[in-house]
Design a protein around this motif. Structure first.
Motif, PDB file in Angstrom:
ATOM      1  N   GLY A 251       0.230  -1.004  -0.466  1.00 51.44           N
ATOM      2  CA  GLY A 251       0.016  -0.020  -0.214  1.00 51.44           C
ATOM      3  C   GLY A 251       0.997   1.109  -0.305  1.00 51.44           C
ATOM      4  N   VAL A 252       0.398   1.927  -0.766  1.00 50.56           N
ATOM      5  CA  VAL A 252       1.147   3.749  -1.130  1.00 50.56           C
ATOM      6  C   VAL A 252       0.319   4.420  -0.022  1.00 50.56           C
ATOM      7  CG1 VAL A 252       2.017   5.094  -2.750  1.00 50.56           C
ATOM      8  CG2 VAL A 252       2.643   2.751  -3.033  1.00 50.56           C
ATOM      9  N   VAL A 253       1.032   5.279   0.262  1.00 49.60           N
ATOM     10  CA  VAL A 253       0.253   6.194   2.014  1.00 49.60           C
ATOM     11  C   VAL A 253       0.422   7.567   0.404  1.00 49.60           C
ATOM     12  CG1 VAL A 253      -0.245   7.439   3.510  1.00 49.60           C
ATOM     13  CG2 VAL A 253       0.398   4.781   3.717  1.00 49.60           C
ATOM     14  N   GLY A 254      -0.238   7.977   0.283  1.00 46.16           N
ATOM     15  CA  GLY A 254      -0.977   9.251  -0.739  1.00 46.16           C
ATOM     16  C   GLY A 254      -2.046   9.567  -1.398  1.00 46.16           C
ATOM     17  N   ARG A 255      -1.423  10.486  -2.323  1.00 41.20           N
ATOM     18  CA  ARG A 255      -2.996  11.784  -2.741  1.00 41.20           C
ATOM     19  C   ARG A 255      -3.235  10.972  -4.074  1.00 41.20           C
ATOM     20  NH1 ARG A 255      -1.925  17.519  -2.286  1.00 41.20           N
ATOM     21  NH2 ARG A 255      -3.372  17.613  -3.709  1.00 41.20           N
ATOM     22  N   GLU A 256      -4.153  10.604  -3.983  1.00 39.65           N
ATOM     23  CA  GLU A 256      -4.315   9.800  -5.607  1.00 39.65           C
ATOM     24  C   GLU A 256      -4.821  11.178  -7.082  1.00 39.65           C
ATOM     25  OE1 GLU A 256      -6.846   5.904  -4.318  1.00 39.65           O
ATOM     26  OE2 GLU A 256      -6.116   6.142  -6.975  1.00 39.65           O
ATOM     27  N   ILE A 257      -3.054  11.151  -7.721  1.00 41.20           N
ATOM     28  CA  ILE A 257      -3.303  12.152  -8.381  1.00 41.20           C
ATOM     29  C   ILE A 257      -2.972  11.245  -9.875  1.00 41.20           C
ATOM     30  CG2 ILE A 257      -1.741  13.448  -9.734  1.00 41.20           C
ATOM     31  CD1 ILE A 257      -2.950  14.580  -7.440  1.00 41.20           C
ATOM     32  N   GLU A 258      -4.064  11.918 -10.667  1.00 42.98           N
ATOM     33  CA  GLU A 258      -4.278  11.356 -12.519  1.00 42.98           C
ATOM     34  C   GLU A 258      -3.470  12.646 -13.124  1.00 42.98           C
ATOM     35  OE1 GLU A 258      -7.757   8.231 -11.587  1.00 42.98           O
ATOM     36  OE2 GLU A 258      -7.979   9.477 -12.702  1.00 42.98           O
ATOM     37  N   CYS A 259      -3.108  11.773 -14.468  1.00 45.22           N
ATOM     38  CA  CYS A 259      -2.947  13.244 -15.653  1.00 45.22           C
ATOM     39  C   CYS A 259      -2.682  12.512 -16.887  1.00 45.22           C
ATOM     40  CB  CYS A 259      -1.125  13.243 -15.239  1.00 45.22           C
ATOM     41  SG  CYS A 259      -0.316  14.161 -16.649  1.00 45.22           S
ATOM     42  N   ALA A 260      -3.629  13.673 -17.896  1.00 48.20           N
ATOM     43  CA  ALA A 260      -4.122  12.573 -18.947  1.00 48.20           C
ATOM     44  C   ALA A 260      -3.180  12.884 -20.466  1.00 48.20           C
ATOM     45  CB  ALA A 260      -5.281  13.478 -19.290  1.00 48.20           C
ATOM     46  N   VAL A 261      -2.818  11.806 -20.563  1.00 54.81           N
ATOM     47  CA  VAL A 261      -2.010  12.134 -21.806  1.00 54.81           C
ATOM     48  C   VAL A 261      -2.358  12.451 -23.318  1.00 54.81           C
ATOM     49  CG1 VAL A 261       0.168  11.092 -22.953  1.00 54.81           C
ATOM     50  CG2 VAL A 261      -0.659  11.435 -20.165  1.00 54.81           C
ATOM     51  N   LEU A 262      -2.020  12.992 -24.485  1.00 55.91           N
ATOM     52  CA  LEU A 262      -2.282  12.948 -25.642  1.00 55.91           C
ATOM     53  C   LEU A 262      -1.240  12.794 -26.531  1.00 55.91           C
ATOM     54  CD1 LEU A 262      -4.807  15.700 -26.240  1.00 55.91           C
ATOM     55  CD2 LEU A 262      -5.341  13.098 -26.920  1.00 55.91           C
ATOM     56  N   GLY A 263      -1.066  11.366 -27.016  1.00 55.67           N
ATOM     57  CA  GLY A 263      -0.545  11.264 -28.245  1.00 55.67           C
ATOM     58  C   GLY A 263       0.375  12.585 -29.324  1.00 55.67           C
ATOM     59  N   GLY A 264       2.016  12.647 -28.765  1.00 53.09           N
ATOM     60  CA  GLY A 264       2.287  14.300 -29.997  1.00 53.09           C
ATOM     61  C   GLY A 264       1.893  13.554 -31.253  1.00 53.09           C
ATOM     62  N   ARG A 265       1.921  15.083 -31.808  1.00 52.78           N
ATOM     63  CA  ARG A 265       1.365  15.624 -32.709  1.00 52.78           C
ATOM     64  C   ARG A 265       2.555  15.522 -34.424  1.00 52.78           C
ATOM     65  NH1 ARG A 265      -4.051  16.411 -34.832  1.00 52.78           N
ATOM     66  NH2 ARG A 265      -3.891  17.067 -36.573  1.00 52.78           N
ATOM     67  N   ASP A 266       2.706  14.975 -35.017  1.00 50.71           N
ATOM     68  CA  ASP A 266       3.695  15.874 -36.700  1.00 50.71           C
ATOM     69  C   ASP A 266       5.261  15.346 -35.934  1.00 50.71           C
ATOM     70  OD1 ASP A 266       1.360  16.438 -37.925  1.00 50.71           O
ATOM     71  OD2 ASP A 266       1.893  18.318 -37.192  1.00 50.71           O
ATOM     72  N   GLY A 267       5.249  14.394 -35.346  1.00 46.33           N
ATOM     73  CA  GLY A 267       5.849  13.588 -34.218  1.00 46.33           C
ATOM     74  C   GLY A 267       6.418  14.229 -33.203  1.00 46.33           C
ATOM     75  N   GLY A 268       6.048  14.860 -33.150  1.00 46.69           N
ATOM     76  CA  GLY A 268       6.724  15.995 -31.129  1.00 46.69           C
ATOM     77  C   GLY A 268       6.026  15.057 -30.051  1.00 46.69           C
ATOM     78  N   ARG A 269       6.671  15.155 -29.199  1.00 46.39           N
ATOM     79  CA  ARG A 269       6.262  14.096 -27.894  1.00 46.39           C
ATOM     80  C   ARG A 269       4.844  14.203 -27.475  1.00 46.39           C
ATOM     81  NH1 ARG A 269       9.917  15.138 -23.032  1.00 46.39           N
ATOM     82  NH2 ARG A 269       9.897  12.990 -22.699  1.00 46.39           N
ATOM     83  N   PRO A 270       4.651  12.918 -26.889  1.00 41.56           N
ATOM     84  CA  PRO A 270       2.755  13.043 -26.172  1.00 41.56           C
ATOM     85  C   PRO A 270       2.735  14.412 -25.595  1.00 41.56           C
ATOM     86  CG  PRO A 270       4.214  11.285 -25.661  1.00 41.56           C
ATOM     87  CD  PRO A 270       5.545  12.140 -26.032  1.00 41.56           C
ATOM     88  N   ARG A 271       1.994  14.785 -24.934  1.00 45.08           N
ATOM     89  CA  ARG A 271       1.150  16.175 -24.423  1.00 45.08           C
ATOM     90  C   ARG A 271       0.790  15.809 -22.542  1.00 45.08           C
ATOM     91  NH1 ARG A 271      -2.380  17.675 -29.238  1.00 45.08           N
ATOM     92  NH2 ARG A 271      -1.894  15.495 -29.513  1.00 45.08           N
ATOM     93  N   ALA A 272       0.586  15.921 -21.922  1.00 47.41           N
ATOM     94  CA  ALA A 272      -0.048  15.624 -20.558  1.00 47.41           C
ATOM     95  C   ALA A 272      -0.795  17.164 -20.324  1.00 47.41           C
ATOM     96  CB  ALA A 272       1.161  15.896 -19.429  1.00 47.41           C
ATOM     97  N   SER A 273      -1.807  17.137 -19.645  1.00 48.44           N
ATOM     98  CA  SER A 273      -3.140  17.590 -19.008  1.00 48.44           C
ATOM     99  C   SER A 273      -2.269  18.254 -17.743  1.00 48.44           C
ATOM    100  CB  SER A 273      -4.222  17.350 -18.885  1.00 48.44           C
ATOM    101  OG  SER A 273      -4.896  16.242 -17.723  1.00 48.44           O
ATOM    102  N   LEU A 274      -3.712  19.178 -16.991  1.00 45.26           N
ATOM    103  CA  LEU A 274      -3.229  19.072 -15.697  1.00 45.26           C
ATOM    104  C   LEU A 274      -3.303  18.595 -15.283  1.00 45.26           C
ATOM    105  CD1 LEU A 274      -5.056  22.457 -16.451  1.00 45.26           C
ATOM    106  CD2 LEU A 274      -2.183  22.194 -15.434  1.00 45.26           C
ATOM    107  N   PRO A 275      -3.012  18.075 -13.953  1.00 44.32           N
ATOM    108  CA  PRO A 275      -3.444  16.705 -13.647  1.00 44.32           C
ATOM    109  C   PRO A 275      -5.007  16.897 -12.677  1.00 44.32           C
ATOM    110  CG  PRO A 275      -1.004  17.643 -12.759  1.00 44.32           C
ATOM    111  CD  PRO A 275      -1.583  18.257 -13.824  1.00 44.32           C
ATOM    112  N   GLY A 276      -5.367  15.905 -11.957  1.00 46.79           N
ATOM    113  CA  GLY A 276      -6.723  16.232 -11.509  1.00 46.79           C
ATOM    114  C   GLY A 276      -6.219  15.202 -10.578  1.00 46.79           C
TER     115      GLY A 276
END
Ligand SMILES: Nc1ncnc2c1ncn2[C@@H]1O[C@H](COP(=O)(O)OP(=O)(O)O)[C@@H](O)[C@H]1O
Ligand SMILES: [Mg+2]
Length: 392
Positions: A251-276
Motif C-alpha cells: 500500500g502506498v500512502v499518498g494522494r491519488e493524482i491522475e494525468c491525461a496524456v495525448l499522443g504527440g502530433r507531427d512527431g512531437g512528444r506526447p502532451r500532458a494535461s493538468l493533473p486531477g
C-alpha cells in the motif's frame, strides 16, 4: 516540464479520401463498445457520451456493440440507451444480426450478416474508435484484429495495450525504464494454494496494508485492501475470480493524482494535461473501489486541476509522459500516480483506454487544460487517421 504544458488544438482531422464523385464524404467512424470484460457497462456508458458529443457534420458514425459473450452487433445510435441511469447498467444484447470485419487488407468495409440474408455492406470505415475497457478490448486483442484488417484505429497498438492491461508486465516495463512503482509480488495459478504459509510470509514482507489485485482487470474489480494477513486467502480468491494471475502490492500512502496524456502530433512528444485528484470521501469506501467509481457520486470528489504546487505538477506531467513513452502508448492514456507526503511521485498504472464519458477524469482533465470533449474526440480521430497500421 514546460514542453508538456497543454496545447491548444486547431488542426482539422484529415478528411477521408474523396469518393469517385470528388465530393469529399464524411469520415466514417466505427464506435466499438461493450465487450466481454467486466467493464462492459462502463464501455457502453462511454459510447453514450461519444454518440452524444461527436460532430455529426464531420463524421458518419457506425455504432457496433460487442455482447458480453463476444458477438458483434449493429447497435442503436441512441445515447440514452447506453447510459448508466439510476444504477442500471446498460448491456449490449444479441440481435441475430452479426457484424463482420473482413480480415483482408483491401479495406472492403464492415459487413452485416443476417441468417439467410445477402450480406449488407455498411461501407468502408475510415477509422475504428474502440471504446472498450479490460480484456478483449483494451489488451491488444482488438488492436491485433484491426491491424490484421488494416483498419486505422484510435489509441494504443497491440504491445502497449497488452502491457497496459497486465499490471505485472506493466511494472516490469516501467521499473525497467527507471519509473517508480510500488513493491509487489506476483502469484500465479495454484501457487498460493500449494504453499499458503510461505506466500503469507512473502506478503508480510511488503508490510500492511497490501492491495490484492487481478493482474488484468480494471474499474477496481476484484481488488481488496488487506489490513490483516488473515484476510489474505479470501482476497486472493476474490482476485482470482477475475484473473488467475494475481498481484499483491505494498500500500502506498499518498494522494491519488491522475494525468491525461495525448499522443504527440507531427512527431512531437506526447502532451500532458493538468493533473486531477481523486478524493474518496465516503467512509464506506476503503479505497477508490467500483462503487466509488461508478455508483456513489457523493462518495468521491474528482477535483481538477489538483491543488498541487507547480513543481509537483511538472513532475507528475513528466512522469506521465515518460510512462506513456515507456510502454509505447499512442493516442491516449491516463497515467495514475500517488504523490506521497514528501512529494515522491509513484506510478500506480497506465490505462490505455481510460474512462471516457464526459464526466470521466480523462476528458475533464483535458477540458480544464483547454480542450473540450468534442474537440478531444476530433483530436483522437485525427491522431488515428494520421497513423498507419503496421510496423511504425
Ligand atoms: N498500492 C496501492 N496503494 C494504495 N492504494 C492502492 C494501491 N493499489 C491500488 N490502490 C487503490 O485501489 C484503486 C484501484 O487500483 P488500480 O490498481 O488502479 O486498479 P484498476 O485498474 O482496477 O483501476 C486505486 O485507485 C487506489 O484507490
Ligand atoms: Mg486504477
Amino acid at each position: 516540464m514546460s514542453s508538456q504544458q497543454p496545447t491548444q488544438h486547431s488542426a482539422e482531422p484529415e478528411r477521408a479520401p474523396a469518393a469517385a464523385t470528388s465530393t469529399p464524404r464524411k469520415v466514417r467512424v466505427l464506435l466499438l463498445f461493450g465487450g466481454r470484460s467486466g467493464e462492459h457497462a462502463i464501455s457502453a456508458a462511454t459510447a453514450a457520451g461519444v454518440l452524444r458529443a461527436i460532430d455529426r457534420s464531420r463524421y458518419d458514425v457506425v455504432p457496433v456493440g460487442i455482447t458480453p459473450d463476444g458477438g458483434w452487433v449493429l447497435a442503436a445510435d441512441e445515447p440514452e440507451r447506453w447510459e448508466i441511469a439510476d444504477g442500471r447498467l446498460p448491456r449490449v444484447e444479441a440481435t441475430g444480426e452479426d457484424v463482420v470485419l473482413p480480415l483482408a487488407t483491401d479495406r472492403r468495409g464492415v459487413r452485416v450478416l443476417a441468417p439467410g440474408e445477402i450480406p449488407r455492406e455498411l461501407g468502408e470505415v475510415d477509422v475504428v474508435f474502440p471504446l472498450l475497457h479490460g480484456p478483449y478490448g483494451e489488451d491488444g486483442t482488438v488492436q491485433g484484429l484491426l491491424e490484421l484488417a488494416d483498419v486505422r484505429y484510435v489509441g494504443a497498438g497491440v504491445l502497449a495495450s497488452a502491457v497496459g492491461m497486465d499490471k505485472h508486465f506493466m511494472k516490469l516495463v516501467l521499473a525497467g525504464q527507471g519509473l517508480p512503482v510500488a513493491p509487489y509480488t506476483v502469484i500465479r495459478p495454484g501457487e498460493f494454494e500449494r504453499n499458503p504459509d510461505a506466500w503469507t510470509q512473502t506478503v508480510a514482507g511488503l508490510g500492511l496494508p497490501v492491495f490484492v489485485k487481478p493482474a488484468r482487470a480494471g474499474s477496481s474489480l476484484g481488488i481488496s485492501k488487506v489490513d490483516d494477513l488473515a484476510d489474505l486467502p479470501a482476497a486472493i480468491a476474490e482476485a482470482q475470480r477475475h484473473d488467475p494471475k494475481v498481484l499483491v502490492e505494498a500500500g502506498v500512502v499518498g494522494r491519488e493524482i491522475e494525468c491525461a496524456v495525448l499522443g504527440g502530433r507531427d512527431g512531437g512528444r506526447p502532451r500532458a494535461s493538468l493533473p486531477g485528484e481523486i478524493v474518496v470521501t465516503g467512509a464506506e469506501h476503503a479505497f477508490y473501489d467500483f462503487e466509488a467509481k461508478y455508483l456513489d457520486e457523493a462518495g468521491v470528489e474528482l477535483s481538477c486541476p489538483a491543488d498541487l504546487p507547480p513543481h509537483v505538477v511538472a513532475e507528475v506531467q513528466d512522469v506521465a509522459v515518460r510512462t506513456f513513452e515507456a510502454v509505447g502508448a499512442e493516442g491516449l492514456s491516463r497515467v495514475d500516480v500517488f504523490v506521497t507526503a514528501d512529494e515522491q511521485v509513484v506510478v500506480n498504472e497506465i490505462n490505455t483506454m481510460p474512462g471516457f464519458t464526459p464526466f470521466s477524469m480523462y476528458p475533464r482533465m483535458w477540458e480544464r487544460s483547454g480542450l473540450s470533449y468534442p474537440d478531444l474526440i476530433d483530436e483522437l480521430i485525427a491522431l488515428a487517421l494520421e497513423r498507419p497500421t503496421g510496423l511504425r
